[in-house]
Enzyme design. Structure first.
Site, PDB file in Angstrom:
ATOM      1  N   ASP A 292      -5.478  -6.760  -6.579  1.00 41.65           N
ATOM      2  CA  ASP A 292      -6.813  -6.629  -6.014  1.00 41.65           C
ATOM      3  C   ASP A 292      -7.254  -8.010  -5.522  1.00 41.65           C
ATOM      4  O   ASP A 292      -6.687  -9.037  -5.931  1.00 41.65           O
ATOM      5  CB  ASP A 292      -7.753  -6.094  -7.096  1.00 41.65           C
ATOM      6  CG  ASP A 292      -9.197  -6.090  -6.654  1.00 41.65           C
ATOM      7  OD1 ASP A 292      -9.481  -5.580  -5.556  1.00 41.65           O
ATOM      8  OD2 ASP A 292     -10.047  -6.612  -7.407  1.00 41.65           O
ATOM      9  N   ARG A 293      -8.262  -8.063  -4.668  1.00 37.49           N
ATOM     10  CA  ARG A 293      -8.730  -9.360  -4.176  1.00 37.49           C
ATOM     11  C   ARG A 293      -9.941  -9.865  -4.954  1.00 37.49           C
ATOM     12  O   ARG A 293      -9.836 -10.753  -5.782  1.00 37.49           O
ATOM     13  CB  ARG A 293      -9.064  -9.262  -2.670  1.00 37.49           C
ATOM     14  CG  ARG A 293      -9.202 -10.618  -1.981  1.00 37.49           C
ATOM     15  CD  ARG A 293      -9.796 -10.490  -0.583  1.00 37.49           C
ATOM     16  NE  ARG A 293     -11.251 -10.291  -0.629  1.00 37.49           N
ATOM     17  CZ  ARG A 293     -12.024 -10.189   0.457  1.00 37.49           C
ATOM     18  NH1 ARG A 293     -11.479 -10.196   1.666  1.00 37.49           N
ATOM     19  NH2 ARG A 293     -13.328 -10.013   0.339  1.00 37.49           N
ATOM     20  N   ASP A 294     -11.109  -9.274  -4.687  1.00 39.26           N
ATOM     21  CA  ASP A 294     -12.361  -9.784  -5.271  1.00 39.26           C
ATOM     22  C   ASP A 294     -12.410  -9.544  -6.770  1.00 39.26           C
ATOM     23  O   ASP A 294     -12.259  -8.414  -7.243  1.00 39.26           O
ATOM     24  CB  ASP A 294     -13.558  -9.123  -4.584  1.00 39.26           C
ATOM     25  CG  ASP A 294     -13.557  -9.365  -3.078  1.00 39.26           C
ATOM     26  OD1 ASP A 294     -13.270 -10.494  -2.667  1.00 39.26           O
ATOM     27  OD2 ASP A 294     -13.811  -8.404  -2.321  1.00 39.26           O
ATOM     28  N   THR A 334      -6.694  -4.371  -0.983  1.00 42.24           N
ATOM     29  CA  THR A 334      -8.137  -4.560  -1.131  1.00 42.24           C
ATOM     30  C   THR A 334      -8.951  -3.597  -0.252  1.00 42.24           C
ATOM     31  O   THR A 334      -8.628  -3.384   0.919  1.00 42.24           O
ATOM     32  CB  THR A 334      -8.529  -6.017  -0.811  1.00 42.24           C
ATOM     33  OG1 THR A 334      -9.938  -6.187  -0.909  1.00 42.24           O
ATOM     34  CG2 THR A 334      -8.069  -6.445   0.576  1.00 42.24           C
ATOM     35  N   ASN A 335      -9.996  -3.027  -0.828  1.00 38.35           N
ATOM     36  CA  ASN A 335     -10.986  -2.264  -0.058  1.00 38.35           C
ATOM     37  C   ASN A 335     -11.950  -3.235   0.600  1.00 38.35           C
ATOM     38  O   ASN A 335     -12.492  -4.126  -0.074  1.00 38.35           O
ATOM     39  CB  ASN A 335     -11.798  -1.335  -0.985  1.00 38.35           C
ATOM     40  CG  ASN A 335     -10.995  -0.163  -1.480  1.00 38.35           C
ATOM     41  OD1 ASN A 335      -9.924   0.142  -0.977  1.00 38.35           O
ATOM     42  ND2 ASN A 335     -11.526   0.527  -2.492  1.00 38.35           N
ATOM     43  N   GLN A 336     -12.192  -3.075   1.885  1.00 33.72           N
ATOM     44  CA  GLN A 336     -13.146  -3.926   2.594  1.00 33.72           C
ATOM     45  C   GLN A 336     -14.084  -3.071   3.438  1.00 33.72           C
ATOM     46  O   GLN A 336     -14.012  -3.050   4.671  1.00 33.72           O
ATOM     47  CB  GLN A 336     -12.394  -4.953   3.447  1.00 33.72           C
ATOM     48  CG  GLN A 336     -11.677  -6.012   2.637  1.00 33.72           C
ATOM     49  CD  GLN A 336     -12.616  -6.778   1.733  1.00 33.72           C
ATOM     50  OE1 GLN A 336     -13.717  -7.181   2.134  1.00 33.72           O
ATOM     51  NE2 GLN A 336     -12.216  -6.980   0.477  1.00 33.72           N
ATOM     52  N   ARG A 395      -8.307   4.076   1.095  1.00 34.40           N
ATOM     53  CA  ARG A 395      -9.317   3.456   0.241  1.00 34.40           C
ATOM     54  C   ARG A 395      -9.027   3.739  -1.233  1.00 34.40           C
ATOM     55  O   ARG A 395      -8.871   4.886  -1.650  1.00 34.40           O
ATOM     56  CB  ARG A 395     -10.712   3.972   0.623  1.00 34.40           C
ATOM     57  CG  ARG A 395     -11.850   3.406  -0.219  1.00 34.40           C
ATOM     58  CD  ARG A 395     -13.191   3.918   0.315  1.00 34.40           C
ATOM     59  NE  ARG A 395     -14.287   3.646  -0.600  1.00 34.40           N
ATOM     60  CZ  ARG A 395     -14.926   2.477  -0.690  1.00 34.40           C
ATOM     61  NH1 ARG A 395     -14.569   1.494   0.111  1.00 34.40           N
ATOM     62  NH2 ARG A 395     -15.909   2.304  -1.546  1.00 34.40           N
ATOM     63  N   LYS A 396      -8.920   2.660  -2.030  1.00 35.58           N
ATOM     64  CA  LYS A 396      -8.754   2.847  -3.471  1.00 35.58           C
ATOM     65  C   LYS A 396      -9.941   3.640  -4.017  1.00 35.58           C
ATOM     66  O   LYS A 396     -11.057   3.411  -3.574  1.00 35.58           O
ATOM     67  CB  LYS A 396      -8.687   1.479  -4.176  1.00 35.58           C
ATOM     68  CG  LYS A 396      -7.457   0.645  -3.834  1.00 35.58           C
ATOM     69  CD  LYS A 396      -7.410  -0.678  -4.599  1.00 35.58           C
ATOM     70  CE  LYS A 396      -8.471  -1.653  -4.127  1.00 35.58           C
ATOM     71  NZ  LYS A 396      -8.345  -2.982  -4.747  1.00 35.58           N
ATOM     72  N   ASP A 421      -9.548  -5.563 -11.383  1.00 36.05           N
ATOM     73  CA  ASP A 421     -10.649  -5.694 -12.345  1.00 36.05           C
ATOM     74  C   ASP A 421     -11.586  -4.490 -12.338  1.00 36.05           C
ATOM     75  O   ASP A 421     -12.688  -4.562 -12.879  1.00 36.05           O
ATOM     76  CB  ASP A 421     -11.456  -6.963 -12.053  1.00 36.05           C
ATOM     77  CG  ASP A 421     -12.182  -6.899 -10.718  1.00 36.05           C
ATOM     78  OD1 ASP A 421     -11.699  -6.194  -9.802  1.00 36.05           O
ATOM     79  OD2 ASP A 421     -13.238  -7.553 -10.577  1.00 36.05           O
TER      80      ASP A 421
END
Length: 466
Positions: A292-294, A334-336, A395-396, A421
């Protein structure tokens, strides 16, 4: 398709090392790894994939190469097995630069069997194991004059960079001396190329190369040479008159590293003996850590909309360096939704991701790929992008991004992990059939994850091999 291997370098940085290792000074391609010369490993790898016609350019200590391989019809003095290839040599009697020989060889580069004017161009001082058929298929699908094998590395800040469009068309080639943007994708030319004879012809016109003068002494007493990067490939970058590109990049995590210094040689020899070189070939199943990113790589700030809001979490670069060294792929998922909401443009998001790669690269770490979902199912946001407001499959917690990465890189999902997370990260991993790890300091959230750790570095050190 013929294969040209450039084996004429002097190897001054590794000469003393080769003497200490073998008792004699050898040209770089003949230094053994696991008892077999580097050049023989290269030829074996190519032969096994159907490439059997070779032209090897030689100069320094040429007899060491020619006496060992002959015309390719004999048997290896080391392995006792036949080379099983056809080899001819081009002797550089005077230095021609690293591409002058290509013009001398131009008419030999056409494949007599099928008339193909494509050829492989490789350096003889690299260790690699990659799926060449896949690379060639990409080159031909693009209709390219030249295709560069590109990958991230641990020191992009002092490497030449390739800037490319979304479809892989190379916009710019930035050499070390060129001014580079503040943020950039970690994409470096690995020295493996598929080229067409037309690239040589076009570059001669664009760069003003006087083919008749190559190898001749000029009025300034210098020999006329040709540089591959600066006079052939770099000038061909950018859009052509038809609106497409002459040069494309082929991004791959497969193993290609030069061994031109003692330190680099020891590093690649260690990787080779550990099986990492061979395992990276995309014809073999890969293992990946999906990230994941954020909140996993960078500090969570809610909807991250600006490059200056992205800040790596403590220990992340070290964790990713360990992933890079392990043989696992490091792939961001990552979802953006900020794109669908109209809060960040596609280019703005790409700039944020360029910052991520730049910041990691400054600390010797890199990601192998990044997938993002720009969609969002809910409507009603000011400035939203209607065509991106949808219930998508990427999309996750849906597994679309992981499944696409698995297809792109031949990933063994059962041997891979999703680390994030949030509940969506864990559900995404479970839906894709990978192992799951939750980053949570409280250790109280239970989303069905297999392990819970404080941060990414803890996961890498405690669980990555599980």
């Amino acid at each position: 398709m013929k294969t040209v291997i450039m084996a004429g370098g002097r190897g001054t940085r590794i000469a003393d090392y080769s003497k200490a290792l073998t008792g004699k000074v050898l040209p770089k391609p003949m230094i053994p790894i696991d008892g077999v010369p580097v050049l023989e490993w290269e030829i074996n790898s190519l032969r096994e994939q159907g490439f059997t016609q070779f032209i090897i350019t030689v100069s320094y200590l040429a007899e060491e190469i020619v006496d060992y391989f002959g015309d390719g019809s004999g048997v290896s003095p080391v392995t006792g097995k036949p080379f099983g290839v056809q080899i001819e040599y081009f002797h550089e009697q005077e230095p021609l630069g690293n591409a002058g020989a290509l013009y001398k060889l131009r008419d030999k580069l056409v494949d007599d069997a099928d008339g193909s004017e494509d050829f492989l161009l490789l350096n003889a001082d690299s260790i690699f194991d990659l799926n060449f058929q896949r690379l060639v298929a990409y080159h031909r699908a693009k209709g390219a004059r030249a295709t560069l094998f590109t990958h991230p590395n641990s020191h992009p800040y002092d490497s030449g960079l390739i800037l490319a469009a979304v479809d892989g068309g190379v916009e710019k080639w930035l050499t070390k001396e060129d001014v580079r943007p503040e943020y950039y994708k970690n994409r470096v030319n690995a020295g493996v190329h598929v080229m067409n004879v037309a690239a040589l012809d076009k570059a001669a016109v664009v760069s003003g190369i006087d083919v008749s003068q190559i190898g001749k002494v000029q009025a300034d007493s210098k020999i006329y040479k040709v540089d591959l990067d600066r006079q052939i490939l770099k000038p061909l970058c950018g859009r052509n008159v038809a609106g497409g590109y002459n040069v494309y990049c082929y991004d791959s995590p497969e193993y290609v590293k030069d061994m031109g210094t003692p330190e680099r040689f020891e590093a690649v020899a260690k990787d080779f003996k550990a099986g990492i070189v061979q395992a990276k070939n995309l014809s073999h199943k890969q293992k990946a850590i999906f990230l994941d990113r954020d909140g996993t790589l960078n500090k969570y700030v809610g909807f991250l909309r600006k490059t200056d809001e992205l800040e790596l979490l403590s220990g992340v670069a070290e964790a990713i360096r360990k992933i890079n060294a392990s043989g696992y792929l490091a792939i961001v998922i990552t979802n953006q939704p900020v794109v669908a909401r109209g809060e960040v443009t596609f280019e703005g998001l790409e700039e944020i991701h360029r910052k991520l790669e730049t910041d990691l690269g400054k600390e010797g770490a890199y990601i192998d790929a990044l997938y993002y979902c720009p969609h969002h199912p809910d409507k009603g946001f000011a400035g939203e992008v209607p065509e991106l407001k949808m219930d998508c499959t990427c999309r996750k917690p849906k597994p679309g991004m992981i499944l696409q990465a698995a297809k792109d890189f031949n990933i063994d999902l059962a041997a891979s992990w999703m680390v994030g997370d949030s509940e969506a990260d864990i559900a995404c991993g479970k839906n894709a059939g990978v192992h799951t790890a939750l980053l949570s300091r409280e250790k109280t959230d239970d989303y069905g994850q297999e392990v819970t750790v404080d941060n990414l570095l803890d996961f890498v050190e405690e669980h990555m091999e599980a």
